[in-house]
Design a protein around this motif. Sequence first.
Motif, PDB file in Angstrom:
ATOM      1  N   HIS A 164       0.806  -1.228   0.000  1.00  0.00           N
ATOM      2  CA  HIS A 164       0.000   0.000   0.000  1.00  0.00           C
ATOM      3  C   HIS A 164       0.839   1.278   0.000  1.00  0.00           C
ATOM      4  CE1 HIS A 164      -3.727  -2.223   0.552  1.00  0.00           C
ATOM      5  NE2 HIS A 164      -3.132  -2.926   1.500  1.00  0.00           N
ATOM      6  N   PHE A 165       2.084   1.191   0.463  1.00  0.00           N
ATOM      7  CA  PHE A 165       2.949   2.366   0.557  1.00  0.00           C
ATOM      8  C   PHE A 165       4.327   2.001   0.024  1.00  0.00           C
ATOM      9  CE2 PHE A 165      -0.247   2.627   3.865  1.00  0.00           C
ATOM     10  CZ  PHE A 165      -0.751   3.913   3.688  1.00  0.00           C
ATOM     11  N   SER A 166       5.063   3.006  -0.418  1.00  0.00           N
ATOM     12  CA  SER A 166       6.380   2.712  -0.991  1.00  0.00           C
ATOM     13  C   SER A 166       7.408   2.362   0.074  1.00  0.00           C
ATOM     14  CB  SER A 166       6.879   3.903  -1.814  1.00  0.00           C
ATOM     15  OG  SER A 166       7.041   5.045  -0.988  1.00  0.00           O
ATOM     16  N   GLY A 167       7.094   2.629   1.333  1.00  0.00           N
ATOM     17  CA  GLY A 167       8.000   2.312   2.428  1.00  0.00           C
ATOM     18  C   GLY A 167       7.626   3.101   3.664  1.00  0.00           C
ATOM     19  N   LYS A 168       8.454   2.991   4.685  1.00  0.00           N
ATOM     20  CA  LYS A 168       8.186   3.668   5.953  1.00  0.00           C
ATOM     21  C   LYS A 168       8.063   5.189   5.793  1.00  0.00           C
ATOM     22  CE  LYS A 168      10.395   4.599  10.399  1.00  0.00           C
ATOM     23  NZ  LYS A 168      11.510   4.261  11.291  1.00  0.00           N
ATOM     24  N   PRO A 169       8.939   5.873   5.024  1.00  0.00           N
ATOM     25  CA  PRO A 169       8.785   7.330   4.885  1.00  0.00           C
ATOM     26  C   PRO A 169       7.437   7.725   4.277  1.00  0.00           C
ATOM     27  CG  PRO A 169      10.971   6.652   4.160  1.00  0.00           C
ATOM     28  CD  PRO A 169      10.174   5.396   4.368  1.00  0.00           C
ATOM     29  N   ASP A 170       6.990   6.979   3.286  1.00  0.00           N
ATOM     30  CA  ASP A 170       5.708   7.273   2.639  1.00  0.00           C
ATOM     31  C   ASP A 170       4.552   7.084   3.610  1.00  0.00           C
ATOM     32  OD1 ASP A 170       3.975   7.854   0.449  1.00  0.00           O
ATOM     33  OD2 ASP A 170       3.682   5.712   0.098  1.00  0.00           O
TER      34      ASP A 170
ATOM     35  N   PRO B 190      15.042  14.180  14.926  1.00  0.00           N
ATOM     36  CA  PRO B 190      16.038  14.591  13.924  1.00  0.00           C
ATOM     37  C   PRO B 190      15.773  14.030  12.530  1.00  0.00           C
ATOM     38  CG  PRO B 190      17.035  13.130  15.568  1.00  0.00           C
ATOM     39  CD  PRO B 190      15.664  13.476  16.055  1.00  0.00           C
ATOM     40  N   ASP B 191      15.214  12.828  12.441  1.00  0.00           N
ATOM     41  CA  ASP B 191      14.957  12.245  11.120  1.00  0.00           C
ATOM     42  C   ASP B 191      13.820  12.968  10.399  1.00  0.00           C
ATOM     43  OD1 ASP B 191      16.817  10.455  12.088  1.00  0.00           O
ATOM     44  OD2 ASP B 191      15.881   8.738  11.123  1.00  0.00           O
ATOM     45  N   VAL B 192      12.836  13.425  11.148  1.00  0.00           N
ATOM     46  CA  VAL B 192      11.735  14.184  10.548  1.00  0.00           C
ATOM     47  C   VAL B 192      12.249  15.542  10.076  1.00  0.00           C
ATOM     48  CG1 VAL B 192       9.519  15.325  11.004  1.00  0.00           C
ATOM     49  CG2 VAL B 192       9.925  12.998  11.844  1.00  0.00           C
ATOM     50  N   ILE B 193      13.016  16.218  10.923  1.00  0.00           N
ATOM     51  CA  ILE B 193      13.522  17.545  10.589  1.00  0.00           C
ATOM     52  C   ILE B 193      14.517  17.493   9.433  1.00  0.00           C
ATOM     53  CG2 ILE B 193      14.841  19.506  11.499  1.00  0.00           C
ATOM     54  CD1 ILE B 193      11.863  19.220  12.401  1.00  0.00           C
ATOM     55  N   ALA B 194      15.244  16.390   9.316  1.00  0.00           N
ATOM     56  CA  ALA B 194      16.221  16.247   8.231  1.00  0.00           C
ATOM     57  C   ALA B 194      15.564  15.982   6.882  1.00  0.00           C
ATOM     58  CB  ALA B 194      17.205  15.124   8.558  1.00  0.00           C
ATOM     59  N   SER B 195      14.290  15.598   6.897  1.00  0.00           N
ATOM     60  CA  SER B 195      13.582  15.277   5.662  1.00  0.00           C
ATOM     61  C   SER B 195      12.650  16.426   5.291  1.00  0.00           C
ATOM     62  CB  SER B 195      12.759  13.993   5.843  1.00  0.00           C
ATOM     63  OG  SER B 195      11.814  13.850   4.809  1.00  0.00           O
TER      64      SER B 195
ATOM     65  N   GLU C 234      10.445  16.467   3.075  1.00  0.00           N
ATOM     66  CA  GLU C 234       9.110  15.930   2.820  1.00  0.00           C
ATOM     67  C   GLU C 234       8.336  15.691   4.114  1.00  0.00           C
ATOM     68  OE1 GLU C 234       7.202  12.833  -0.372  1.00  0.00           O
ATOM     69  OE2 GLU C 234       9.011  12.202   0.675  1.00  0.00           O
ATOM     70  N   LEU C 235       8.992  15.094   5.128  1.00  0.00           N
ATOM     71  CA  LEU C 235       8.312  14.807   6.391  1.00  0.00           C
ATOM     72  C   LEU C 235       8.116  16.075   7.219  1.00  0.00           C
ATOM     73  CD1 LEU C 235      10.048  11.474   7.504  1.00  0.00           C
ATOM     74  CD2 LEU C 235       7.781  11.750   6.467  1.00  0.00           C
ATOM     75  N   ARG C 236       9.045  17.015   7.093  1.00  0.00           N
ATOM     76  CA  ARG C 236       8.945  18.251   7.874  1.00  0.00           C
ATOM     77  C   ARG C 236       7.855  19.168   7.336  1.00  0.00           C
ATOM     78  NH1 ARG C 236      13.594  20.198   6.847  1.00  0.00           N
ATOM     79  NH2 ARG C 236      12.950  21.913   5.517  1.00  0.00           N
ATOM     80  N   ALA C 237       7.585  19.102   6.034  1.00  0.00           N
ATOM     81  CA  ALA C 237       6.644  20.042   5.409  1.00  0.00           C
ATOM     82  C   ALA C 237       5.265  20.072   6.074  1.00  0.00           C
ATOM     83  CB  ALA C 237       6.520  19.743   3.915  1.00  0.00           C
ATOM     84  N   PRO C 238       4.590  18.927   6.309  1.00  0.00           N
ATOM     85  CA  PRO C 238       3.263  19.019   6.922  1.00  0.00           C
ATOM     86  C   PRO C 238       3.304  19.509   8.370  1.00  0.00           C
ATOM     87  CG  PRO C 238       3.895  16.712   6.620  1.00  0.00           C
ATOM     88  CD  PRO C 238       4.918  17.546   5.921  1.00  0.00           C
TER      89      PRO C 238
END
Length: 198
Positions: free
Chosen positions: A47-53, A107-112, A114-118
């Motif tokens: 259903h998703f391309s991976g954990k980040p998605d 830190p992983d959210v802030i470094a991305s 895409e994840l930081r945007a929302p």
Amino acid sequence: MYSGSMSTPDRLIEATRALLWERGYVGTSPKAILERAGAGQGSMYHHFSGKPDLALAAIRRTAEELRAALEDVLGPPGTPYERIEAYLRRERDVLRGCPVGRLTMDPDVIASDELRAPVDEMLAWLRGRLAAVVEEGRVQGQFAASLDSGQTAATILATVQGGYVLARASGSPAAFDAAVRGLLALLSPGDAPKGGRS
């Protein structure tokens, strides 16, 4: 844990939302997501391309739900002061922190980007919504004419997010409640409000 009528993608998103709040991005493993969701091996990648998605879908849903809940509090009826007070005193799990704000410490959210945007979009929306309420109160004479609506909105948001940090550090919601009372006293058009978090 989840309703049998809930689709697998929804179960995966809901499980990820809960785990992100509890453990953060790094601590949210695909295995933990599948176990929490009651989903079979490989269903995440179906259903998703991976954990980040999947994490992005979870963060977006959390932000959407929080935005709807806050709009219910910040929208009319009520005076601007009453609506800001309702926002500050709304029922929340203080010791768990904000489900969106806590992601800024990951830190992983802030470094991305895409994840930081929302996360950034949600907090920017809330600052803007608070600024609009403060400006309404300033124009009506409920708040001091010298108040800068944008700066005051940033202060309100910083008080809430900082209050979570203080409460978590002390292991008690008392610090959060004290910050809310202090800010409401500063904003109050009359006598300082009494009481704590409702």
